[in-house]
Scaffold this active site. Sequence first.
Site, PDB file in Angstrom:
ATOM      1  CG  HIS A 156      -1.717  -1.246   1.404  1.00 44.70           C
ATOM      2  ND1 HIS A 156      -2.938  -1.476   0.807  1.00 44.70           N
ATOM      3  CD2 HIS A 156      -1.403  -2.361   2.099  1.00 44.70           C
ATOM      4  CE1 HIS A 156      -3.361  -2.688   1.160  1.00 44.70           C
ATOM      5  NE2 HIS A 156      -2.442  -3.253   1.936  1.00 44.70           N
ATOM      6  CB  SER A 277      14.453  22.080 -15.225  1.00 46.49           C
ATOM      7  OG  SER A 277      13.750  23.281 -15.447  1.00 46.49           O
ATOM      8  CE  LYS A 283      12.205  19.777 -11.857  1.00 43.10           C
ATOM      9  NZ  LYS A 283      11.223  18.895 -11.294  1.00 43.10           N
ATOM     10  CD  GLU A 290       9.522  12.048 -15.604  1.00 43.08           C
ATOM     11  OE1 GLU A 290       8.658  12.831 -16.032  1.00 43.08           O
ATOM     12  OE2 GLU A 290      10.578  12.424 -15.083  1.00 43.08           O
TER      13      GLU A 290
END
Length: 458
Positions: A156, A277, A283, A290
């Site tokens: 979970h 970024s 970043k 992804e």
Amino acid sequence: MAKMWAGRTDGQTDKIADDFNSSISFDSRMFKQDILGSMAHAGMLGKQGIIAKNEAEALIVGLSEVLADIESGELQFDETSEDIHMFVEQELTKRLGDVGKKLHTARSRNDQVALDTRMYLRDEIDTIVDLIRKLLESVTDKAQQYKEAIMPGYTHLQRAQPITFGHHLMAYAMMLLRDEERFLDCRRRMNVSPIGSCALAGTTYETDREFEAKKLGFAGVTLNSIDGVSDRDFCVEMLSAMAILMMHLSRFSEEIILWSSWEFKFVELSDSFTTGSSIMPQKKNPDMAELVRGKTGRVYGDLMALLTTLKGLPLAYNKDMQEDKEAVFDACDTVKMCLEVFAGMVSTMTANEQNMLAAAQKGFINATDLADYLVKKGMPFRSAYKISGQIVAKCISENKVLEALTLEEYKEFSDLFDEEIYKEIDLKACVEKRISFGGTGFKSVENQIKYVKEKLNK
Ligand code: ARG
């Protein structure tokens, strides 16, 4: 130009109909399979006396020259050809004259396209299996490196029990092993030759289908000519194997994305597999993971597209079936890229062992071991479970961990507690004790790694 199939019609099609109908832009990638298939066919026609031996030889030489010229770049695909099959035959006839026109005896494009696609995908499976094995190697090497790195295991997405990073990684190794098997299984069913089914009903010529199949490396021939030209199960099966593989990679991606967030900080991806970024200087983005996660949707789409195309399609060949190739080719290209990127990303990834351990120390993931300790001392599990829960509640209210309670505090809950409890709830001991087959114990993970390494060395 009039079509090669001009006969009943004048073959003068509208330009827009031609463009719509043409598949050469995507089936030209099967040129090699198409030509090898035709060489075997010519050989069979000659052997059976359906055409003269010297004609068969001329066809084979001509075809091998066309192949060499395509491979060297000297011969370019003619985009106005309807498909790769027509292109090769046209080119051959241009070079050989009337003999070239004999190649298509006792065959149809319907069995030809089924043959080429099987041969092409068979090769693609070999490449994909190699790439899966490379990724398996990266994953197993990483597991070896971190076989003693303790981290929280989750259910979970809540901290559940202590495991090792090596154990967690080996779960993915098992999925990849199944993927490999699935592709090999699919290859086995794909590896029968449909050539000789002709348009749908077979032929009046005395062909030798086995001979052709053997020449092309098939294990046998399809048994029903109607099925031979109508069947695209092998594409669907391969697409579903690819969809399942991508599902695995996307779960792995998701975890890598989570683990590299500031919230977790369990792993750090190498600079060579991350991006920055354009605006936020701090970043470091897990773009590769992804993209793999994103491309999974695309491969699922390819599978659904083909299933939907085939749904309710009458036997035998229908032009709808030309839609099989873009779906399955797109999935192959996507899967190959994803596997390659993934292997690089995993092998250059480093784990932050301190952070993993620190996370494992919070969240009472040794509470099961606390209960098991009482059980070993003679208390029934349900009662031990309840007491352990009460101890956890006390810790939460006092902002403490289980290791920080004094023995007196423990004894307030049960007389069964003694000094040994601290050894029992030590995280490393918790992991070490999980000796069951397949469990997180160091030895068990070691065995899992050994099992996979042995498979890879075969
Ligand atoms: N380009 C076609 C395909 O990919 C080849 C088969 C054509 N057969 C036919 N009867 N029109 O499916």
